[in-house]
Write a protein that holds these residues in place. Structure first.
Motif, PDB file in Angstrom:
ATOM      1  N   ALA A  79       0.833  -1.205   0.000  1.00 41.23           N
ATOM      2  CA  ALA A  79       0.000   0.000   0.000  1.00 41.23           C
ATOM      3  C   ALA A  79       0.869   1.257   0.000  1.00 41.23           C
ATOM      4  N   ASP A  91      -2.742   1.869   4.496  1.00 40.73           N
ATOM      5  CA  ASP A  91      -3.510   1.373   3.359  1.00 40.73           C
ATOM      6  C   ASP A  91      -4.247   2.541   2.727  1.00 40.73           C
ATOM      7  N   GLY A 105      -6.955  -0.562  -4.477  1.00 37.15           N
ATOM      8  CA  GLY A 105      -6.197  -0.541  -3.225  1.00 37.15           C
ATOM      9  C   GLY A 105      -6.852  -1.480  -2.234  1.00 37.15           C
TER      10      GLY A 105
END
Length: 170
Positions: free
Chosen positions: A54, A131, A142
């Motif tokens: 991430a 994240d 994502g």
């Protein structure tokens, strides 16, 4: 805050990282009226890898945010807040980028930290981002920790989770 209500199922996978002394695997903290929290050990290699990925792809999030593409929605960042030897990862929504600084609204009621509260608008320390995610229709971009924790769910929980949020995971 209709934005927050729409993504509540994803916030179910808020993470609270604890020291390895708490035993192997992960567990849930059930909260009345709030999404569950998944407790993950600090030394969980897959989680560490998801966070690393991430962080290394954050530029994709920024590019999408800056694009003003009307197909993109629900921009969110997960941020770690320290709490002694552990940390709590909390989703922030309504993300904006002003003068190269991210700002967002705390989208979870914190479990262990008193540094922020639900609804607070804060400047985000990019070094604490664990994240990111945004949606394009029903497709999640994502959300690497979300995808990992979803993958770890029993199949019946995965089906329920998918039904609740209506997103496509790939």
């Amino acid at each position: 805050m209709p934005y927050l209500k729409r993504l509540i199922p994803l916030f179910l996978i808020t993470m609270f990282l604890v020291s390895a002394s708490c035993g192997p695997g992960s567990r849930k903290i059930k909260r009345t009226g709030e999404p569950d929290i998944i407790v993950v050990e600090n030394n969980d290699e897959e989680t560490e890898e998801a966070i690393k990925h991430a962080k290394s792809t954050l530029s994709e999030f920024e590019t999408a945010l800056k694009s003003n593409n009307s197909s993109f929605d629900n921009f969110s960042l997960k941020v770690r807040f320290e709490n002694g030897a552990s940390g709590e990862h909390i989703w922030l929504g309504s993300i904006s980028l002003i003068n190269r600084n991210y700002y967002g609204i705390v989208a979870n009621v914190p479990e262990s930290t008193n540094k922020v509260a639900l609804g607070d608008t804060i400047e985000i320390d990019t070094g604490k981002i664990s994240d990111w995610m945004f949606t394009e229709g029903k497709r999640l971009h994502g959300g690497y920790t979300v995808k990992l924790l979803r993958q770890r769910m029993p199949k019946d929980e995965q089906r329920q989770f998918d039904k609740e949020n209506g997103l496509t995971f790939y």
